[in-house]
Design an enzyme around this catalytic site. Structure first.
Site, mmCIF file in Angstrom:
data_model
loop_
_atom_site.group_PDB
_atom_site.id
_atom_site.type_symbol
_atom_site.label_atom_id
_atom_site.label_comp_id
_atom_site.label_asym_id
_atom_site.label_seq_id
_atom_site.Cartn_x
_atom_site.Cartn_y
_atom_site.Cartn_z
ATOM 1 N N PHE A 112 -0.237 -5.754 0.448
ATOM 2 C CA PHE A 112 -0.151 -4.892 1.553
ATOM 3 C C PHE A 112 -1.453 -4.229 1.970
ATOM 4 O O PHE A 112 -2.087 -3.470 1.277
ATOM 5 C CB PHE A 112 0.765 -3.780 1.235
ATOM 6 N N GLN A 226 -5.528 8.206 11.412
ATOM 7 C CA GLN A 226 -5.289 6.795 11.111
ATOM 8 C C GLN A 226 -4.442 6.205 12.539
ATOM 9 O O GLN A 226 -3.367 6.710 12.737
ATOM 10 C CB GLN A 226 -4.459 6.337 10.166
ATOM 11 N N HIS A 228 -2.608 3.189 13.697
ATOM 12 C CA HIS A 228 -2.162 2.016 13.060
ATOM 13 C C HIS A 228 -2.317 0.825 14.204
ATOM 14 O O HIS A 228 -2.177 0.870 15.501
ATOM 15 C CB HIS A 228 -0.467 2.233 13.011
ATOM 16 N N LEU A 242 6.308 1.533 15.915
ATOM 17 C CA LEU A 242 5.605 0.588 14.807
ATOM 18 C C LEU A 242 6.317 -0.975 14.729
ATOM 19 O O LEU A 242 7.283 -1.067 14.632
ATOM 20 C CB LEU A 242 5.476 1.133 13.649
ATOM 21 N N GLU A 245 3.712 -3.308 9.056
ATOM 22 C CA GLU A 245 2.246 -4.030 8.572
ATOM 23 C C GLU A 245 2.835 -5.129 7.708
ATOM 24 O O GLU A 245 2.326 -6.091 7.444
ATOM 25 C CB GLU A 245 1.480 -3.098 7.819
ATOM 26 N N ARG A 276 -6.381 -0.958 7.558
ATOM 27 C CA ARG A 276 -5.822 -0.605 8.982
ATOM 28 C C ARG A 276 -6.820 -0.200 10.084
ATOM 29 O O ARG A 276 -6.842 -0.436 11.139
ATOM 30 C CB ARG A 276 -4.751 0.664 8.949
ATOM 31 N N HIS A 341 -0.824 7.291 14.152
ATOM 32 C CA HIS A 341 0.092 7.022 13.081
ATOM 33 C C HIS A 341 0.183 8.060 12.206
ATOM 34 O O HIS A 341 1.076 8.252 11.551
ATOM 35 C CB HIS A 341 -0.070 5.479 12.553
ATOM 36 N N ARG A 376 -6.221 5.510 5.073
ATOM 37 C CA ARG A 376 -5.076 5.520 4.274
ATOM 38 C C ARG A 376 -4.637 3.995 3.971
ATOM 39 O O ARG A 376 -4.499 3.376 4.890
ATOM 40 C CB ARG A 376 -4.140 6.307 4.758
#
Length: 566
Positions: A112, A226, A228, A242, A245, A276, A341, A376
């Site tokens: 991830f 952040q 996204h 969203l 991811e 990200r 995000h 993050r």
């Protein structure tokens, strides 16, 4: 009794810990608990379980977290979370959560984003929803009272210690005066103050920030937000929703309007599996330089993947695009753009127990700070909720038991009551919703993916004008309820969060992780500090403890190559 404000994953996990410890607890949320923001988290939850890659370890998880934080994460906080992660997964299993598993029964884990090993456990692409369901179920088993639809407007403080909170019912306006030994603040971040965001309309408006600051606490790194990389663009009322991811994790490809797989320009080694911040900046740059789609986005394509993979690994993405756009992602690409995000900064807390400057007040989840630094890692937020929900629940229980008496303040309560009375009596010409839109436009224009001094100063000037207009609002509850009053408080929170963000962004004269300054494109080693903000002191610098050798030895150099392209 301990009061928990916020009924997402962090708040419920803390409430569960308190109830299991035999402490009276009340959980209060302005949203229905079944639909808390945690339910939107799609991709997965991190823990070095080593089910797929035996060489993984909590130390490597900590190293990845610190490296991708651009060294702004607190090493103590990071160690606590990564060491406690496996326990967090065990807790969920104990409560009955069904994780995806391999044929031999092991919990399945996948790559991830920028993790060195496969350490993200998941349940389809609806992991957050399943976690929320699991925690709601456990809270019900324990008989934890949960008040939905209650808006907390002020924390009650006397002599530096919290003694409760004040608020109102969103439907009928009934006032709530709640006395509590301790308060755990778990009411989210401030990403809704941007125009395109993955948050829903009336959540993450900075409530936690305002409640904490007005109680006497401080904020840390509010500028570190952040974006996204993959929020949908259409329809307008769902802009920012969203695309998980997991779509990139499963092999999705990013292309610009020319059909170029553009990540080769920004991170040729990791491509779409990059962090990200880099993917968001890459997409922003492609759009800004004229290689974006007509709607101002880029393409994310999973149509080359086997249909079975999409239907089993990305079912929620498939259904969401079908519902919102009548788009079949097994055949057509998805038009996306960066979207606000996650608040990586938040209320200043101590790493050991997430206590604040105010005695008896704690902050957890996206309301807090310390773990994520300037970027993050995907999957880290969900595990943070579980680890610090448990630890902070224990700390609040111990604090509550330690009190032999609790002094209250009639004047503090009267002030909270008068604050609502004054707003309900407000009959000015300014519309609360219009001011919210103006603030979101200001933040989008001047404090988005890329920032500079001129824009930030213009943003502060616009914010000052919005704050002046806020003094002349009209608030009009109607037959549908007291939403207009809630929007007025949301606006107060958003304005405070915006000022903290703009002032801290102005002070961080460098580009680091999610924070890109076109006038300061390089990383400045002297700014490897946390910026701590309060209305009384403005910005102060806080040094970051050294990284332990056992973790530092596993960290690779953080490259800033190709970091900023305006």
């Amino acid at each position: 009794m301990v009061l928990v404000i916020g009924t997402g994953g962090a708040g419920l996990r803390a409430a569960i810990e308190l109830a299991e410890a035999g402490v009276d607890v009340l959980a209060v949320g302005k949203r229905p608990k079944d639909d808390a923001h945690t339910a939107l988290a799609a991709g997965g939850i991190n823990a070095a379980l080593s089910t797929m890659d035996p060489e993984d370890s909590w130390q490597q998880h900590a190293a990845d977290t610190l490296k991708e934080s651009y060294l702004l994460a607190d090493p103590r906080t990071t160690q606590i979370v990564t060491q406690g992660a496996a326990r967090g997964i065990d807790d969920l299993e104990r409560y009955g959560m069904a994780f995806a598993r391999e044929e031999d029964g092991r919990i399945s884990q996948r790559f991830f984003g920028a993790h060195k090993f496969r350490r993200t456990a998941f349940a389809g692409d609806y992991t957050g929803l399943e976690i929320q369901r699991t925690l709601v179920g456990r809270a019900a088993q324990l008989g934890i009272p949960v008040l939905d639809g209650v808006y907390i407007t002020r924390l009650l403080v006397h002599d530096g210690a919290v003694f409760g909170a004040y608020g109102f019912d969103l439907t009928d306006g009934t006032r709530y005066l709640i006395h509590a030994d301790a308060v755990i603040l778990a009411a989210g971040g401030h990403t809704r103050i941007w125009r395109r965001t993955s948050s829903r309309r009336d959540e993450n408006t900075g409530d936690s920030f305002r409640l904490a600051v007005e109680a006497g606490a401080r904020l840390r790194d509010p500028e570190l937000v952040q974006f996204h990389p993959s929020g949908i663009i259409e329809p307008e009322n769902a802009a920012g929703t969203l695309v998980s991811e997991a779509a990139r994790g499963e092999g999705g490809i990013l292309r610009n309007a020319l059909g170029e797989r553009f990540m080769s320009r920004y991170d040729p080694a990791r491509m779409e599996l990059s962090t990200r911040d880099r993917v968001a900046l890459a997409s922003y740059t492609e759009i800004k330089e004229g290689r974006g789609t007509l709607n101002g986005g880029v393409w994310l394509d999973v149509s080359h993947l086997p249909r079975q993979t999409i239907m089993t690994r990305l079912p929620r993405v498939y259904q969401t695009l079908l519902d919102l756009q009548m788009l079949d992602i097994t055949r057509d690409p998805i038009e996306i753009a960066p979207t606000a995000h996650y608040s990586m900064g938040g209320v200043w807390v101590r790493p050991e127990d997430h206590s604040t400057d105010v005695r008896g007040l704690y902050a957890i989840g996206e309301a807090s700070s310390g773990l994520h630094g300037a970027n993050r890692l995907g999957g880290n937020s969900l595990i943070e909720l579980l680890v610090f929900g448990r630890i902070t629940g224990q700390a609040a229980a111990a604090y509550s038991r330690s009190l032999t008496s609790h002094t209250r303040s009639a004047s503090a309560t009267a002030r909270a009551r008068a604050e609502i009375d004054d707003l309900l009596a407000a009959d000015g010409p300014e519309n609360v919703r219009a001011l919210q839109r103006a603030l979101r436009n200001t933040m989008t224009e001047h404090a988005g993916v890329v920032r500079n001094e001129e824009g930030l100063r213009a943003g502060l000037a616009e914010l000052s004008e919005i704050e002046r207009r806020m003094e002349k609002v009209g608030v009009h509850p109607d037959i549908a309820g007291f939403q207009d009053l809630a929007h007025a408080f949301d606006l107060l929170s958003a304005a405070l969060a915006a000022r903290a963000t703009l002032e801290a962004a102005l002070e961080r004269r460098e580009s680091r992780g999610c924070h890109n300054r076109s006038d300061y494109p390089d990383l400045d080693p002297a700014l490897r500090v946390n910026l701590v903000w309060s209305p009384a002191t403005g910005i102060t610098y806080e040094s970051i403890p050294p990284v332990p050798d056992e973790i530092a030895s596993l960290m690779e150099e953080v490259s800033t190559e190709g970091k900023l392209a305006e």
